[in-house]
Motif scaffolding. Structure first.
Motif, PDB file in Angstrom:
ATOM      1  N   ARG A  69      -0.692  -0.424  -7.732  1.00 30.98           N
ATOM      2  CA  ARG A  69      -0.488  -1.666  -6.985  1.00 30.98           C
ATOM      3  C   ARG A  69      -0.835  -2.875  -7.843  1.00 30.98           C
ATOM      4  O   ARG A  69      -1.648  -2.792  -8.767  1.00 30.98           O
ATOM      5  CB  ARG A  69      -1.338  -1.649  -5.721  1.00 30.98           C
ATOM      6  CG  ARG A  69      -0.863  -0.572  -4.755  1.00 30.98           C
ATOM      7  CD  ARG A  69      -1.606  -0.593  -3.469  1.00 30.98           C
ATOM      8  NE  ARG A  69      -1.411  -1.850  -2.771  1.00 30.98           N
ATOM      9  CZ  ARG A  69      -2.258  -2.302  -1.846  1.00 30.98           C
ATOM     10  NH1 ARG A  69      -3.346  -1.608  -1.530  1.00 30.98           N
ATOM     11  NH2 ARG A  69      -2.031  -3.447  -1.233  1.00 30.98           N
ATOM     12  N   ASP A  94       0.851  -1.186   0.000  1.00 28.32           N
ATOM     13  CA  ASP A  94       0.000   0.000   0.000  1.00 28.32           C
ATOM     14  C   ASP A  94       0.890   1.241   0.000  1.00 28.32           C
ATOM     15  O   ASP A  94       2.104   1.158   0.205  1.00 28.32           O
ATOM     16  CB  ASP A  94      -0.902  -0.011   1.231  1.00 28.32           C
ATOM     17  CG  ASP A  94      -2.111   0.903   1.102  1.00 28.32           C
ATOM     18  OD1 ASP A  94      -2.317   1.503   0.025  1.00 28.32           O
ATOM     19  OD2 ASP A  94      -2.861   1.026   2.086  1.00 28.32           O
ATOM     20  N   GLU A 119      -9.494  -1.306  -0.967  1.00 28.36           N
ATOM     21  CA  GLU A 119      -8.051  -1.046  -0.876  1.00 28.36           C
ATOM     22  C   GLU A 119      -7.637  -0.076  -1.973  1.00 28.36           C
ATOM     23  O   GLU A 119      -8.213  -0.060  -3.061  1.00 28.36           O
ATOM     24  CB  GLU A 119      -7.253  -2.343  -1.025  1.00 28.36           C
ATOM     25  CG  GLU A 119      -7.220  -3.176   0.224  1.00 28.36           C
ATOM     26  CD  GLU A 119      -6.167  -4.265   0.130  1.00 28.36           C
ATOM     27  OE1 GLU A 119      -4.954  -3.934   0.227  1.00 28.36           O
ATOM     28  OE2 GLU A 119      -6.554  -5.434  -0.037  1.00 28.36           O
TER      29      GLU A 119
END
Length: 150
Positions: free
Chosen positions: A84, A13, A92
């Motif tokens: 990501r 993250d 997320e």
């Protein structure tokens, strides 16, 4: 890549605050525009998670090329693009684009341009896992339409 450009493709993250702080030390840039995207659940059955795959080396080069195209169109300062990969749950963070410029309109335009091209030209593949199984996410006509307006 120039020192003014940060591109990362990573499993971990990221901190929007930390990345934003990095762009604040440019006296000539009065505007910082950001886009942060999250995994959303738009599936017809509940989404358990999304898996993002990429082609290492090729993905970073494609992102660097997109950023360079933006730099040829607008006067820009520092730019950060983080995307990501791996297994991500609903809500997320998935992507961050930060663009600085002396002028707000250039920063807004460049940020939108980078996201539009990232969505349709960067080699990422998305696989959704729902309560009914797993499937690859198809490209969207709306993403292609967004690129054509530039």
């Amino acid at each position: 890549m120039t020192p003014l450009t940060r591109i990362a493709v990573q499993n971990e993250d990221f901190s929007l605050a930390d990345e934003y702080e990095r762009l604040q030390n440019q006296a000539e840039c009065g505007a910082i525009v950001s886009f942060s995207g999250r995994v959303r659940d738009l599936a017809t059955t509940p989404l358990l998670h999304m898996t993002l795959e990429h082609y290492p080396g090729m993905t970073e080069k494609a992102l660097a090329d997109i950023v360079q195209q933006a730099r040829t169109r607008w006067p820009l300062g520092m730019i950060t693009v983080i995307h990501r990969v791996g297994k991500l749950a609903v809500n997320e963070q998935i992507v961050l684009v930060l663009v600085s410029s002396a002028h707000r309109q250039a920063a807004f335009n460049a940020c939108e341009f980078i996201m539009d091209f990232l969505k349709s030209r960067a080699p990422f593949w998305k696989k959704e896992t729902t309560t009914e199984g797993t499937h690859w996410v198809e490209a969207k006509a709306s993403d292609e339409a967004a690129v054509k307006r530039w």
